[in-house]
Motif scaffolding. Structure first.
Motif, PDB file in Angstrom:
ATOM      1  N   LEU A 269      42.538  45.464  53.011  1.00  0.00           N
ATOM      2  CA  LEU A 269      42.811  44.365  52.078  1.00  0.00           C
ATOM      3  C   LEU A 269      41.651  43.371  52.029  1.00  0.00           C
ATOM      4  CD1 LEU A 269      46.572  43.643  52.911  1.00  0.00           C
ATOM      5  CD2 LEU A 269      45.667  44.850  50.923  1.00  0.00           C
ATOM      6  N   ILE A 270      41.174  42.961  53.195  1.00  0.00           N
ATOM      7  CA  ILE A 270      40.072  42.003  53.232  1.00  0.00           C
ATOM      8  C   ILE A 270      38.792  42.633  52.706  1.00  0.00           C
ATOM      9  CG2 ILE A 270      38.631  40.616  54.776  1.00  0.00           C
ATOM     10  CD1 ILE A 270      41.101  40.160  56.504  1.00  0.00           C
ATOM     11  N   GLY A 271      38.556  43.910  53.028  1.00  0.00           N
ATOM     12  CA  GLY A 271      37.361  44.594  52.542  1.00  0.00           C
ATOM     13  C   GLY A 271      37.316  44.681  51.026  1.00  0.00           C
ATOM     14  N   ILE A 272      38.456  44.933  50.391  1.00  0.00           N
ATOM     15  CA  ILE A 272      38.503  44.977  48.922  1.00  0.00           C
ATOM     16  C   ILE A 272      38.089  43.631  48.337  1.00  0.00           C
ATOM     17  CG2 ILE A 272      40.061  45.169  46.944  1.00  0.00           C
ATOM     18  CD1 ILE A 272      41.621  47.264  48.524  1.00  0.00           C
ATOM     19  N   GLY A 273      38.630  42.544  48.911  1.00  0.00           N
ATOM     20  CA  GLY A 273      38.261  41.216  48.422  1.00  0.00           C
ATOM     21  C   GLY A 273      36.786  40.918  48.614  1.00  0.00           C
ATOM     22  N   LEU A 274      36.219  41.329  49.742  1.00  0.00           N
ATOM     23  CA  LEU A 274      34.801  41.080  49.999  1.00  0.00           C
ATOM     24  C   LEU A 274      33.915  41.839  49.022  1.00  0.00           C
ATOM     25  CD1 LEU A 274      34.807  41.290  53.915  1.00  0.00           C
ATOM     26  CD2 LEU A 274      34.725  39.220  52.519  1.00  0.00           C
ATOM     27  N   VAL A 275      34.268  43.097  48.752  1.00  0.00           N
ATOM     28  CA  VAL A 275      33.464  43.900  47.828  1.00  0.00           C
ATOM     29  C   VAL A 275      33.559  43.351  46.414  1.00  0.00           C
ATOM     30  CG1 VAL A 275      33.231  46.185  46.786  1.00  0.00           C
ATOM     31  CG2 VAL A 275      33.616  45.978  49.247  1.00  0.00           C
ATOM     32  N   VAL A 276      34.756  43.017  45.966  1.00  0.00           N
ATOM     33  CA  VAL A 276      34.935  42.474  44.606  1.00  0.00           C
ATOM     34  C   VAL A 276      34.178  41.157  44.456  1.00  0.00           C
ATOM     35  CG1 VAL A 276      36.625  41.544  42.984  1.00  0.00           C
ATOM     36  CG2 VAL A 276      37.127  43.649  44.232  1.00  0.00           C
ATOM     37  N   MET A 277      34.183  40.328  45.501  1.00  0.00           N
ATOM     38  CA  MET A 277      33.519  39.029  45.420  1.00  0.00           C
ATOM     39  C   MET A 277      32.019  39.137  45.626  1.00  0.00           C
ATOM     40  SD  MET A 277      34.759  36.122  44.666  1.00  0.00           S
ATOM     41  CE  MET A 277      33.926  34.578  44.320  1.00  0.00           C
ATOM     42  N   GLY A 278      31.546  40.288  46.097  1.00  0.00           N
ATOM     43  CA  GLY A 278      30.119  40.464  46.310  1.00  0.00           C
ATOM     44  C   GLY A 278      29.587  39.767  47.542  1.00  0.00           C
TER      45      GLY A 278
ATOM     46  N   PHE B 170      29.360  29.990  45.637  1.00  0.00           N
ATOM     47  CA  PHE B 170      29.806  30.178  44.255  1.00  0.00           C
ATOM     48  C   PHE B 170      30.543  28.969  43.689  1.00  0.00           C
ATOM     49  CE2 PHE B 170      29.812  34.355  46.392  1.00  0.00           C
ATOM     50  CZ  PHE B 170      28.832  34.996  45.635  1.00  0.00           C
ATOM     51  N   GLY B 171      30.769  27.954  44.516  1.00  0.00           N
ATOM     52  CA  GLY B 171      31.465  26.776  44.033  1.00  0.00           C
ATOM     53  C   GLY B 171      32.959  27.000  43.891  1.00  0.00           C
ATOM     54  N   VAL B 172      33.643  25.960  43.416  1.00  0.00           N
ATOM     55  CA  VAL B 172      35.083  26.036  43.225  1.00  0.00           C
ATOM     56  C   VAL B 172      35.360  26.526  41.802  1.00  0.00           C
ATOM     57  CG1 VAL B 172      37.246  24.749  43.213  1.00  0.00           C
ATOM     58  CG2 VAL B 172      35.448  24.160  44.861  1.00  0.00           C
ATOM     59  N   SER B 173      35.988  27.686  41.714  1.00  0.00           N
ATOM     60  CA  SER B 173      36.337  28.272  40.420  1.00  0.00           C
ATOM     61  C   SER B 173      37.611  29.076  40.587  1.00  0.00           C
ATOM     62  CB  SER B 173      35.205  29.155  39.885  1.00  0.00           C
ATOM     63  OG  SER B 173      34.969  30.243  40.757  1.00  0.00           O
ATOM     64  N   ALA B 174      38.101  29.640  39.490  1.00  0.00           N
ATOM     65  CA  ALA B 174      39.328  30.438  39.559  1.00  0.00           C
ATOM     66  C   ALA B 174      39.129  31.650  40.450  1.00  0.00           C
ATOM     67  CB  ALA B 174      39.750  30.859  38.157  1.00  0.00           C
ATOM     68  N   SER B 175      37.966  32.303  40.356  1.00  0.00           N
ATOM     69  CA  SER B 175      37.720  33.512  41.148  1.00  0.00           C
ATOM     70  C   SER B 175      37.644  33.201  42.635  1.00  0.00           C
ATOM     71  CB  SER B 175      36.430  34.191  40.684  1.00  0.00           C
ATOM     72  OG  SER B 175      35.322  33.315  40.838  1.00  0.00           O
ATOM     73  N   THR B 176      36.972  32.107  43.008  1.00  0.00           N
ATOM     74  CA  THR B 176      36.863  31.784  44.439  1.00  0.00           C
ATOM     75  C   THR B 176      38.202  31.331  45.005  1.00  0.00           C
ATOM     76  OG1 THR B 176      36.144  29.553  43.814  1.00  0.00           O
ATOM     77  CG2 THR B 176      34.433  31.178  44.280  1.00  0.00           C
ATOM     78  N   ILE B 177      39.003  30.626  44.196  1.00  0.00           N
ATOM     79  CA  ILE B 177      40.330  30.216  44.666  1.00  0.00           C
ATOM     80  C   ILE B 177      41.223  31.443  44.874  1.00  0.00           C
ATOM     81  CG2 ILE B 177      42.435  28.978  44.032  1.00  0.00           C
ATOM     82  CD1 ILE B 177      40.676  26.929  42.631  1.00  0.00           C
ATOM     83  N   ILE B 178      41.184  32.392  43.925  1.00  0.00           N
ATOM     84  CA  ILE B 178      41.970  33.626  44.080  1.00  0.00           C
ATOM     85  C   ILE B 178      41.500  34.402  45.304  1.00  0.00           C
ATOM     86  CG2 ILE B 178      42.476  35.854  43.030  1.00  0.00           C
ATOM     87  CD1 ILE B 178      42.351  34.471  40.308  1.00  0.00           C
ATOM     88  N   PHE B 179      40.175  34.464  45.497  1.00  0.00           N
ATOM     89  CA  PHE B 179      39.639  35.156  46.671  1.00  0.00           C
ATOM     90  C   PHE B 179      40.112  34.508  47.963  1.00  0.00           C
ATOM     91  CE2 PHE B 179      36.355  35.183  49.979  1.00  0.00           C
ATOM     92  CZ  PHE B 179      36.285  36.534  50.244  1.00  0.00           C
ATOM     93  N   ALA B 180      40.109  33.162  47.996  1.00  0.00           N
ATOM     94  CA  ALA B 180      40.543  32.455  49.203  1.00  0.00           C
ATOM     95  C   ALA B 180      42.014  32.734  49.491  1.00  0.00           C
ATOM     96  CB  ALA B 180      40.297  30.956  49.039  1.00  0.00           C
ATOM     97  N   ILE B 181      42.846  32.677  48.446  1.00  0.00           N
ATOM     98  CA  ILE B 181      44.273  32.937  48.639  1.00  0.00           C
ATOM     99  C   ILE B 181      44.496  34.375  49.096  1.00  0.00           C
ATOM    100  CG2 ILE B 181      46.509  33.077  47.470  1.00  0.00           C
ATOM    101  CD1 ILE B 181      45.557  30.805  45.645  1.00  0.00           C
TER     102      ILE B 181
END
Length: 369
Positions: free
Chosen positions: A234-243, A279-290
């Motif tokens: 699960l964490i690996g998928i998020g890391l790869v998608v986020m780059g 990457f700053g605060v954005s929708a993608s980084t917030i989703i990644f954090a959650i």
């Protein structure tokens, strides 16, 4: 004629014989243990791996004409490949990173990037973190002076841990090979385990105790290694998608922390901070954090579901045994602790309710023939 002195002499003589035999047996057991102790972890890991992989070995043997030996060889080869490929990639990544750092330092190009302006607006830690980061980026020598006293202490710990990890990997590889030999003779090993359990307890309770130990080890393997693998995925998928850089290395660290029963948040929180900083605060980084936080805390939900599954003792007994065994005996205690606590629980409940029917264990967890 009074025979009492003669009977007393015989009783004393027999008691002396019993004490001498018990003493000799004790010396023999202690001597055997001292000789066997260097190989104890290897044998324990081999038995644990063999019990965990034996159902898979039986399924594979059915497709190979009931050849358990060939199935064991295939499993050992696949296990070695699954272990060696990630280790080689991890080692190559570490070597490349070290070489790149050395080249940058020699060329005078090594520098700390300036912090993004958004860091200063973070609550609580934003302002001091921004000032320290900015100072380090402007004056690299100051950063080294601040870190050098700490690096000396941490370097010793890192070297000790690296040596321990290397020894653990070697033991695990050898244990996997020995486990293959055990699986190749699985039917004989099962009969031996049942006979040992029967001699320790009774012929009627022996098979149940042997099956309980087998089921507990497999349940812990699913509940510990399985949950750690799910978290890594699960964490690996998020890391790869986020780059995120070095996503594979971070995922492997997550797997190791999960197996060691350490909180994965030790890795996920710094990663989330890094992502917000880059990457700053954005929708993608917030989703990644959650997503990352939920994946890091998923073991709290999955552990009660998987850790005690199929075992004829309450799940808290297995969970307490796993955690207590980890504290007292390290990673090997994850498996030994639940087995000892489960057997002790069964013996205690059989003593409390001697006429109660022994609980049944699901057929899929019974040892194969």
């Amino acid at each position: 004629m009074n025979d009492k002195p003669f009977l007393a002499f015989n009783s004393a003589h027999e008691l002396l014989d019993v004490l001498i035999r018990a003493g000799l047996i004790t010396v023999l057991v202690i001597s055997c243990y001292e000789i066997f102790r260097p190989f104890l972890n290897l044998v324990l890991w081999s038995i644990i791996l063999a019990i965990t992989l034996y159902p898979l070995n039986q399924r594979l043997a059915a497709h190979l004409g009931n050849r358990s030996g060939w199935a064991a060889i295939v499993l050992v080869i696949l296990g070695l490949l699954c272990l060696m490929v990630p280790l080689s990639l991890l080692g190559g990544s570490i070597v490349d990173s070290v070489q790149a750092g050395i080249q940058s330092a020699e060329a005078g190009q090594f520098e700390i990037p300036a912090p993004p302006a958004s860091v200063e607006s973070w609550p609580l830690i934003g302002s001091p973190l921004y000032q320290i980061w900015l100072h380090a980026s402007q004056d690299l020598s100051w950063a080294f002076q601040q870190l050098l006293p700490h690096l000396k202490d941490w370097s010793k710990i890192a070297l000790q841990q690296a040596a321990g990890i290397t020894a653990g990997i070697v033991i695990f590889v050898l244990a996997l090979i020995v486990a293959g030999v055990i699986m190749a003779h699985g039917a004989a090993g099962q009969r031996t385990a049942v006979n040992i359990a029967s001699r320790i307890s009774t012929p009627t309770k022996g098979p149940h105790m042997a099956t309980l130990c087998t089921a507990t080890i497999r349940a812990v393997a699913q509940g510990v290694v399985g949950i750690a693998f799910i978290q890594m995925l699960l964490i690996g998928i998020g890391l790869v998608v986020m780059g995120v850089p070095a996503a594979g290395v971070i995922s492997l660290v997550v797997l190791l922390l999960g197996i060691m029963q350490l909180p994965v948040l030790l890795v996920t929180i710094p990663v989330v901070i890094y992502v917000f900083a880059q990457f700053g605060v954005s929708a993608s980084t917030i989703i990644f954090a959650i997503w990352t936080m939920i994946a890091g805390l998923s073991d709290n939900v999955l552990k009660p579901l998987l850790l005690g599954r199929g075992v004829a003792v309450p799940m808290p007994v297995v969970l307490i045994g796993a955690l207590g065994g980890m504290v007292t005996s390290g990673i090997i205690g994850l498996f030994i602790g639940p087995v000892i606590l489960a057997v002790g629980y069964e013996l205690f409940m059989n003593w409390v309710y001697p006429s109660a029917r022994e609980p049944e264990i699901p057929a899929e967890l019974l040892p194969g023939d």
